[in-house]
Design a protein around this motif. Structure first.
Motif, mmCIF file in Angstrom:
data_model
loop_
_atom_site.group_PDB
_atom_site.id
_atom_site.type_symbol
_atom_site.label_atom_id
_atom_site.label_comp_id
_atom_site.label_asym_id
_atom_site.label_seq_id
_atom_site.Cartn_x
_atom_site.Cartn_y
_atom_site.Cartn_z
ATOM 1 N N VAL A 101 5.403 17.729 -5.609
ATOM 2 C CA VAL A 101 4.465 16.636 -5.379
ATOM 3 C C VAL A 101 5.250 15.399 -4.987
ATOM 4 O O VAL A 101 6.450 15.269 -5.289
ATOM 5 N N ALA A 102 4.594 14.475 -4.290
ATOM 6 C CA ALA A 102 5.268 13.262 -3.823
ATOM 7 C C ALA A 102 4.330 12.078 -3.925
ATOM 8 O O ALA A 102 3.114 12.211 -3.738
ATOM 9 N N VAL A 103 4.911 10.927 -4.213
ATOM 10 C CA VAL A 103 4.184 9.655 -4.214
ATOM 11 C C VAL A 103 4.848 8.761 -3.182
ATOM 12 O O VAL A 103 6.044 8.454 -3.282
ATOM 13 N N ALA A 104 4.085 8.387 -2.167
ATOM 14 C CA ALA A 104 4.582 7.542 -1.076
ATOM 15 C C ALA A 104 4.026 6.138 -1.247
ATOM 16 O O ALA A 104 2.809 5.944 -1.271
ATOM 17 N N VAL A 105 4.916 5.160 -1.369
ATOM 18 C CA VAL A 105 4.526 3.782 -1.655
ATOM 19 C C VAL A 105 4.853 2.882 -0.473
ATOM 20 O O VAL A 105 5.970 2.933 0.063
ATOM 21 N N ASP A 106 3.913 2.061 -0.057
ATOM 22 C CA ASP A 106 4.149 1.069 0.992
ATOM 23 C C ASP A 106 3.195 -0.102 0.756
ATOM 24 O O ASP A 106 2.238 0.013 -0.014
ATOM 25 N N ASN A 107 3.463 -1.232 1.414
ATOM 26 C CA ASN A 107 2.596 -2.392 1.240
ATOM 27 C C ASN A 107 1.948 -2.853 2.541
ATOM 28 O O ASN A 107 1.394 -3.951 2.609
ATOM 29 N N SER A 108 2.013 -2.024 3.570
ATOM 30 C CA SER A 108 1.387 -2.335 4.855
ATOM 31 C C SER A 108 0.102 -1.534 4.991
ATOM 32 O O SER A 108 0.122 -0.298 4.966
ATOM 33 N N ALA A 109 -1.025 -2.225 5.154
ATOM 34 C CA ALA A 109 -2.312 -1.535 5.260
ATOM 35 C C ALA A 109 -2.348 -0.552 6.432
ATOM 36 O O ALA A 109 -2.794 0.597 6.264
ATOM 37 N N PRO A 110 -1.891 -0.920 7.639
ATOM 38 C CA PRO A 110 -1.901 0.053 8.731
ATOM 39 C C PRO A 110 -1.025 1.271 8.444
ATOM 40 O O PRO A 110 -1.395 2.402 8.779
ATOM 41 N N ALA A 142 3.118 4.166 -13.662
ATOM 42 C CA ALA A 142 1.926 4.588 -12.923
ATOM 43 C C ALA A 142 2.283 5.614 -11.853
ATOM 44 O O ALA A 142 1.510 6.554 -11.593
ATOM 45 N N CYS A 143 3.438 5.455 -11.213
ATOM 46 C CA CYS A 143 3.864 6.425 -10.192
ATOM 47 C C CYS A 143 4.124 7.788 -10.808
ATOM 48 O O CYS A 143 3.733 8.829 -10.245
ATOM 49 N N ARG A 161 8.692 14.045 -17.056
ATOM 50 C CA ARG A 161 9.938 13.362 -17.428
ATOM 51 C C ARG A 161 10.362 12.337 -16.384
ATOM 52 O O ARG A 161 11.234 11.513 -16.636
ATOM 53 N N GLY A 162 9.751 12.400 -15.200
ATOM 54 C CA GLY A 162 10.100 11.464 -14.133
ATOM 55 C C GLY A 162 10.397 12.206 -12.844
ATOM 56 O O GLY A 162 10.385 13.437 -12.790
ATOM 57 N N ARG A 187 16.013 -1.132 -10.784
ATOM 58 C CA ARG A 187 15.607 -0.911 -12.177
ATOM 59 C C ARG A 187 14.306 -0.115 -12.247
ATOM 60 O O ARG A 187 14.127 0.737 -13.121
ATOM 61 N N ALA A 188 13.382 -0.402 -11.335
ATOM 62 C CA ALA A 188 12.136 0.358 -11.302
ATOM 63 C C ALA A 188 12.403 1.814 -10.926
ATOM 64 O O ALA A 188 11.793 2.731 -11.489
ATOM 65 N N ILE A 189 13.320 2.031 -9.988
ATOM 66 C CA ILE A 189 13.693 3.398 -9.630
ATOM 67 C C ILE A 189 14.285 4.118 -10.835
ATOM 68 O O ILE A 189 13.955 5.273 -11.116
ATOM 69 N N HIS A 190 15.173 3.434 -11.550
ATOM 70 C CA HIS A 190 15.757 4.014 -12.762
ATOM 71 C C HIS A 190 14.666 4.446 -13.731
ATOM 72 O O HIS A 190 14.687 5.560 -14.277
ATOM 73 N N ASP A 191 13.668 3.580 -13.935
ATOM 74 C CA ASP A 191 12.605 3.884 -14.883
ATOM 75 C C ASP A 191 11.727 5.041 -14.401
ATOM 76 O O ASP A 191 11.132 5.753 -15.219
ATOM 77 N N ALA A 192 11.642 5.219 -13.080
ATOM 78 C CA ALA A 192 10.798 6.284 -12.530
ATOM 79 C C ALA A 192 11.503 7.631 -12.493
ATOM 80 O O ALA A 192 10.836 8.669 -12.446
ATOM 81 N N LEU A 193 12.830 7.644 -12.496
ATOM 82 C CA LEU A 193 13.582 8.895 -12.380
ATOM 83 C C LEU A 193 13.605 9.671 -13.690
ATOM 84 O O LEU A 193 13.621 9.105 -14.783
#
Length: 329
Positions: A101-110, A142-143, A161-162, A187-193
């Motif tokens: 499974v994958a979670v793809a994150v971006d902040n551009s609406a298009p 949340a991710c 586990r991440g 740091r957020a990446i660390h917390d997500a891994l």
């Protein structure tokens, strides 16, 4: 071990693309400084014309190999892609690795809209989630929870586990122009891994910094043809006179797209010219090492491309790939 100086690659042809080898990299996130009008990330069709030449299936295999060799020791059960743009790597990894499974994150609406279209076209709606978010203010928990919701029953314990792999590719990390933002992202990446998980950063090769190219404000350009659409895109990546700050290592890079009709050479219908000034930071390897340590990770490998056979000091090195590992909870 002899002369380890990296020689700037000469122009190469990659499929239907004519470009310099060093230009296989582009910042993919939408955190840029706009000059007004249409920006680099406002039209995913043009963006994909300009940068869709990369072999994403092979790059997905590279990420999976890293997970097996120096990460958790298994193919990735989950992937976190930050600054995902059209979600090229999320869909490629999910297609390559059964059940992943994958979670793809971006902040551009298009870009988010295009990423969701790509996921649907790939029949991956149940295994790839496209999420709006800012990589400097990422909700790691949340991710992970979103990945857990999608994971098949047999892999839920591992996914809980991440993430096995997190990635910030196509130069997206260059938009972390402030050290505070860079550290917040790591740091957020660390917390997500997951423990043992790896993060892969694709950055501009520091050779461009030390060679003095950025001080001289040299640009780059290439074109790519799409016979199916009957168009050719001209890409300008940097322009003579672009400002470079020697203290912050931030370049204000002019980026432009122009799409032409292949038959006539005139501007193609339905495509607007794009020009934007994009703030990009050029990181050095010691900087990334220090930031990783502050974020609770360590550098465990470097490469000159998304290819295990290309070391950072190779004459074939296009970019700087840095692999970070989270060793402990």
């Amino acid at each position: 071990a002899g002369d380890s100086r990296r020689v700037r690659p000469s122009p190469v042809t990659h499929g239907a693309v004519s470009h310099r080898a060093s230009s296989s990299f582009v910042a993919a996130s939408s955190a840029t400084a706009s000059t007004g009008g249409k920006g680099v990330y406002d039209d995913p069709r043009t963006y994909e014309l300009a940068f869709g030449f990369r072999e994403f299936d092979k790059e997905a295999a590279f990420l999976a190999s890293l997970s097996e060799r120096i990460g958790t020791g298994r193919p990735p059960a989950s992937l976190l892609e930050l600054g995902a743009g059209p979600a090229w790597h999320s869909t490629a990894v999910a297609s390559l690795c059964p059940g992943a499974v994958a979670v793809a994150v971006d902040n551009s609406a298009p870009m988010l809209e295009r990423a969701r279209e790509r996921v649907a076209e790939s029949a991956l709606n149940e295994r790839v989630a496209v999420v709006e978010g800012d990589m400097t203010r990422l909700d790691a928990k949340a991710c992970v929870e979103r990945a857990f919701e999608m994971a098949p029953r047999e892999s839920k314990p591992a996914v809980a586990r991440g993430f096995d792999v997190a990635c910030v590719l196509l130069g997206t990390a260059a938009h972390l122009v402030n050290t505070e933002d860079a550290l917040a992202c790591l740091r957020a990446i660390h917390d997500a891994l997951a423990p043992g998980g790896v993060a892969v950063l694709e950055l501009e090769h520091p050779y461009d910094l030390f060679e003095g190219q950025l001080m001289d404000a040299q640009g780059d350009a290439w074109d790519r043809e799409d016979a199916t659409r009957g168009v050719k895109v001209l890409v300008e990546w940097g322009r003579e006179g672009d400002a470079f700050d020697v203290q912050t290592h931030v370049v204000e890079r002019t980026v432009g797209f122009n799409v032409l009709d292949l038959a006539t050479g005139a501007p193609a219908n339905g495509y607007a010219p794009v020009e934007e000034v994009v703030s990009c930071r050029v990181f050095t390897a010691p900087e990334v090492d220090l930031l990783a340590r502050l974020a609770g990770m360590r550098v465990c490998a470097t490469y000159g491309d998304m290819n295990e056979d290309v070391p950072l000091d190779s004459e074939d090195a296009h970019n700087m790939l840095v692999v970070l590992k989270k060793d402990h909870q």
